[in-house]
Design a protein around this motif. Structure first.
Motif, PDB file in Angstrom:
ATOM      1  N   LEU A 187       0.837  -1.203   0.000  1.00 45.75           N
ATOM      2  CA  LEU A 187       0.000   0.000   0.000  1.00 45.75           C
ATOM      3  C   LEU A 187       0.870   1.250   0.000  1.00 45.75           C
ATOM      4  N   THR A 188       1.916   1.273   0.835  1.00 47.33           N
ATOM      5  CA  THR A 188       2.830   2.423   0.843  1.00 47.33           C
ATOM      6  C   THR A 188       3.588   2.515  -0.478  1.00 47.33           C
ATOM      7  N   GLY A 189       3.870   1.367  -1.088  1.00 46.15           N
ATOM      8  CA  GLY A 189       4.503   1.375  -2.400  1.00 46.15           C
ATOM      9  C   GLY A 189       3.606   1.964  -3.467  1.00 46.15           C
ATOM     10  N   LEU A 190       2.317   1.681  -3.377  1.00 43.34           N
ATOM     11  CA  LEU A 190       1.354   2.228  -4.338  1.00 43.34           C
ATOM     12  C   LEU A 190       1.221   3.748  -4.205  1.00 43.34           C
ATOM     13  N   ILE A 191       1.316   4.248  -2.975  1.00 44.24           N
ATOM     14  CA  ILE A 191       1.260   5.700  -2.755  1.00 44.24           C
ATOM     15  C   ILE A 191       2.426   6.380  -3.458  1.00 44.24           C
ATOM     16  N   TRP A 192       3.581   5.715  -3.460  1.00 39.97           N
ATOM     17  CA  TRP A 192       4.748   6.224  -4.188  1.00 39.97           C
ATOM     18  C   TRP A 192       4.557   6.139  -5.696  1.00 39.97           C
ATOM     19  N   SER A 193       3.945   5.048  -6.143  1.00 41.78           N
ATOM     20  CA  SER A 193       3.898   4.742  -7.573  1.00 41.78           C
ATOM     21  C   SER A 193       2.840   5.534  -8.335  1.00 41.78           C
ATOM     22  N   TYR A 194       1.705   5.821  -7.695  1.00 41.38           N
ATOM     23  CA  TYR A 194       0.586   6.430  -8.411  1.00 41.38           C
ATOM     24  C   TYR A 194       0.093   7.692  -7.702  1.00 41.38           C
ATOM     25  N   ASP A 195       0.079   8.791  -8.433  1.00 40.28           N
ATOM     26  CA  ASP A 195      -0.367  10.074  -7.870  1.00 40.28           C
ATOM     27  C   ASP A 195      -1.827  10.018  -7.433  1.00 40.28           C
ATOM     28  N   TRP A 196      -2.671   9.294  -8.173  1.00 40.24           N
ATOM     29  CA  TRP A 196      -4.096   9.257  -7.841  1.00 40.24           C
ATOM     30  C   TRP A 196      -4.348   8.516  -6.534  1.00 40.24           C
ATOM     31  N   ILE A 197      -3.485   7.553  -6.217  1.00 44.78           N
ATOM     32  CA  ILE A 197      -3.620   6.855  -4.935  1.00 44.78           C
ATOM     33  C   ILE A 197      -3.179   7.771  -3.796  1.00 44.78           C
ATOM     34  N   GLU A 198      -2.123   8.549  -4.034  1.00 41.60           N
ATOM     35  CA  GLU A 198      -1.688   9.533  -3.046  1.00 41.60           C
ATOM     36  C   GLU A 198      -2.795  10.558  -2.803  1.00 41.60           C
ATOM     37  N   THR A 199      -3.420  11.022  -3.880  1.00 40.26           N
ATOM     38  CA  THR A 199      -4.526  11.981  -3.765  1.00 40.26           C
ATOM     39  C   THR A 199      -5.694  11.371  -3.002  1.00 40.26           C
ATOM     40  N   LEU A 200      -5.991  10.110  -3.286  1.00 43.80           N
ATOM     41  CA  LEU A 200      -7.078   9.419  -2.585  1.00 43.80           C
ATOM     42  C   LEU A 200      -6.767   9.312  -1.097  1.00 43.80           C
ATOM     43  N   MET A 201      -5.499   9.042  -0.759  1.00 44.26           N
ATOM     44  CA  MET A 201      -5.100   8.959   0.640  1.00 44.26           C
ATOM     45  C   MET A 201      -5.341  10.281   1.353  1.00 44.26           C
ATOM     46  N   PHE A 202      -4.982  11.389   0.709  1.00 41.53           N
ATOM     47  CA  PHE A 202      -5.199  12.711   1.290  1.00 41.53           C
ATOM     48  C   PHE A 202      -6.688  12.982   1.502  1.00 41.53           C
ATOM     49  N   LYS A 203      -7.491  12.614   0.522  1.00 40.39           N
ATOM     50  CA  LYS A 203      -8.930  12.854   0.634  1.00 40.39           C
ATOM     51  C   LYS A 203      -9.556  12.035   1.752  1.00 40.39           C
ATOM     52  N   LEU A 204      -9.108  10.789   1.918  1.00 32.16           N
ATOM     53  CA  LEU A 204      -9.628   9.940   2.991  1.00 32.16           C
ATOM     54  C   LEU A 204      -9.183  10.439   4.361  1.00 32.16           C
ATOM     55  N   ALA A 205      -7.957  10.947   4.447  1.00 31.28           N
ATOM     56  CA  ALA A 205      -7.412  11.380   5.737  1.00 31.28           C
ATOM     57  C   ALA A 205      -7.854  12.792   6.119  1.00 31.28           C
ATOM     58  N   ASP A 206      -7.879  13.696   5.131  1.00 26.72           N
ATOM     59  CA  ASP A 206      -8.145  15.106   5.424  1.00 26.72           C
ATOM     60  C   ASP A 206      -9.436  15.640   4.816  1.00 26.72           C
ATOM     61  N   GLY A 207     -10.074  14.834   3.966  1.00 26.43           N
ATOM     62  CA  GLY A 207     -11.278  15.302   3.294  1.00 26.43           C
ATOM     63  C   GLY A 207     -10.996  16.121   2.059  1.00 26.43           C
ATOM     64  N   LYS A 208      -9.709  16.344   1.772  1.00 30.30           N
ATOM     65  CA  LYS A 208      -9.308  17.109   0.591  1.00 30.30           C
ATOM     66  C   LYS A 208      -7.822  16.878   0.339  1.00 30.30           C
ATOM     67  N   THR A 209      -7.389  17.256  -0.847  1.00 36.33           N
ATOM     68  CA  THR A 209      -5.964  17.199  -1.153  1.00 36.33           C
ATOM     69  C   THR A 209      -5.299  18.365  -0.447  1.00 36.33           C
ATOM     70  N   SER A 210      -4.452  18.057   0.526  1.00 34.15           N
ATOM     71  CA  SER A 210      -3.956  19.132   1.393  1.00 34.15           C
ATOM     72  C   SER A 210      -2.434  19.114   1.535  1.00 34.15           C
ATOM     73  N   LYS A 211      -1.735  19.020   0.406  1.00 34.70           N
ATOM     74  CA  LYS A 211      -0.283  19.108   0.466  1.00 34.70           C
ATOM     75  C   LYS A 211       0.115  20.512   0.921  1.00 34.70           C
ATOM     76  N   PRO A 212       1.164  20.644   1.722  1.00 32.54           N
ATOM     77  CA  PRO A 212       1.568  21.976   2.190  1.00 32.54           C
ATOM     78  C   PRO A 212       1.934  22.892   1.027  1.00 32.54           C
ATOM     79  N   GLU A 213       1.564  24.146   1.139  1.00 29.49           N
ATOM     80  CA  GLU A 213       1.900  25.117   0.096  1.00 29.49           C
ATOM     81  C   GLU A 213       3.401  25.377   0.106  1.00 29.49           C
ATOM     82  N   MET A 214       3.941  25.638  -1.076  1.00 27.00           N
ATOM     83  CA  MET A 214       5.361  25.934  -1.190  1.00 27.00           C
ATOM     84  C   MET A 214       5.666  27.278  -0.523  1.00 27.00           C
ATOM     85  N   VAL A 215       6.690  27.316   0.300  1.00 30.22           N
ATOM     86  CA  VAL A 215       7.081  28.542   1.002  1.00 30.22           C
ATOM     87  C   VAL A 215       8.031  29.336   0.113  1.00 30.22           C
ATOM     88  N   MET A 216       7.723  30.599  -0.109  1.00 32.75           N
ATOM     89  CA  MET A 216       8.572  31.486  -0.908  1.00 32.75           C
ATOM     90  C   MET A 216       8.987  32.668  -0.037  1.00 32.75           C
TER      91      MET A 216
END
Length: 351
Positions: A187-216
């Motif tokens: 499962l952790t390997g799939l999160i690495w391999s496929y962006d849509w699985i990573e996105t699904l993980m974020f949605k299940l955990a946080d209710g939305k895609t919530s990657k931290p914003e890039m700091v400038m």
């Protein structure tokens, strides 16, 4: 096909489970130093590294918490590849240097993730990982016993049995004991391999895609202060008091800040806290301790230590090694079961 890929990935996973420990043993001359006096300042070490590689842009410097370990400087980029330097933090001596992708464990990792075949290999390992993931689920269904008597047979290897029966037991029983852990690893390997699985993980955990914003940061003409990096390291250690390796990521553009990451070597779970600093004044721009991240981002940060088994140190590393070793045996025992099926002889009727 999937079985052969699984064999390669599992065996390389065995090796990578103890990468840090094996690196310090196999490459002791570059990894360990004899403490003598005070360490050189971070700015001095940076100057030594840049002098040794004047034509390359520095990417990262890792400052270990233990006094007997060397400092590592990395040059280059993901696109162009990385070079490395190991430096004695007391004398400034260059202990070793070379191409990062030529190192033994880098080659093993390349084989593990890409089969030494780049994007094609990544696709193959990704598909094989998905197949293995679903095989763990279907395997549980096939393994599930009909009654208690059969259950005993499914959790223990029968003693003094024939080779065929022993091989079947090793496949069924061994597969059962690694099933839960293999489910997590794939499962952790799939999160690495496929962006849509990573996105699904974020949605299940946080209710939305919530990657931290890039700091400038703002681009100004302010002159870099003297001892900038020594100040940054001192500030980082005063904010995060726990012991742990500290890494400095150097910006590749003027509007990007300096990123400092510090491992928490004192906690049961090996987490990383981060701080962003102004690349000219050393002022703190943003603090991002692990505890402040959303659940989805915490899971994503822990994806690698969960996958490699380093999350709880030695106990889980050993567990990951055993699981990887047993997983490597499954394609072999499965093939032997297939080859040993035999064909029942048809009875010849006599008229």
């Amino acid at each position: 096909m999937a079985g052969s890929v699984l064999l390669v990935v599992a065996l390389t996973g065995c090796i990578l489970s103890f990468e840090d420990e094996l690196t310090s043993v196999f490459f002791v001359k570059e990894q360990q130093v004899v403490p003598k006096g005070d360490k050189l300042s971070v700015d001095s070490l940076l100057s030594i590294a840049k002098t040794a590689s004047p034509k390359k842009k520095i990417f990262r410097m890792i400052l270990p918490s233990e006094p007997y370990r060397s400092v590592k400087a990395t040059f280059g980029s993901k696109k162009l590849g990385y070079d490395y330097l190991y430096i004695n933090p007391y004398s400034g001596e260059i202990l070793s240097e070379g191409k990062e992708n030529k190192r033994f464990f880098a080659v093993v990792l390349n084989l593990h993730r890409f089969l030494l075949a780049g994007s094609v290999g990544k696709t193959i390992t990704g598909i094989s990982c998905a197949i293995t993931f679903f095989m763990t689920i279907s395997g549980l269904y096939l393994w599930w016993p009909k009654n208690r008597k059969v259950l005993k047979q499914r959790i223990m290897v029968k003693q003094n049995a024939s080779f065929k029966r022993t091989n079947w037991d090793l496949h069924a029983v061994g597969g059962f004991y690694v099933m839960i852990f293999l489910f997590i690893i794939t499962l952790t390997g799939l999160i690495w391999s496929y962006d849509w699985i990573e996105t699904l993980m974020f949605k299940l955990a946080d209710g939305k895609t919530s990657k931290p914003e890039m700091v400038m940061q703002k681009v100004d003409k302010a002159k870099k202060i003297d001892g900038l990096y020594s100040k940054i390291v001192m500030e980082s250690n005063s904010i995060y008091l726990h012991q742990g390796d500290l890494s400095i990521n150097f910006p590749d553009k003027k509007d990007k800040p300096i990123l400092v990451s510090k491992e928490n070597g004192e906690d049961v779970v090996k987490t990383v806290d981060q701080i962003y600093f102004d690349n000219r004044t050393g002022a703190v721009i943003s603090k991002r301790p692990f505890a402040s991240l959303t659940l989805g981002n915490q899971i994503r940060k822990l994806n690698k230590p969960i996958h490699t088994g380093s999350i709880f140190g030695w106990p889980t590393k050993l567990l990951a090694f055993i699981v990887s070793f047993l997983t490597a045996s499954l394609p072999i025992t499965g093939l032997l079961i297939y080859l040993g099926r035999g064909k029942k002889k048809k009875k010849i009727s006599v008229v």
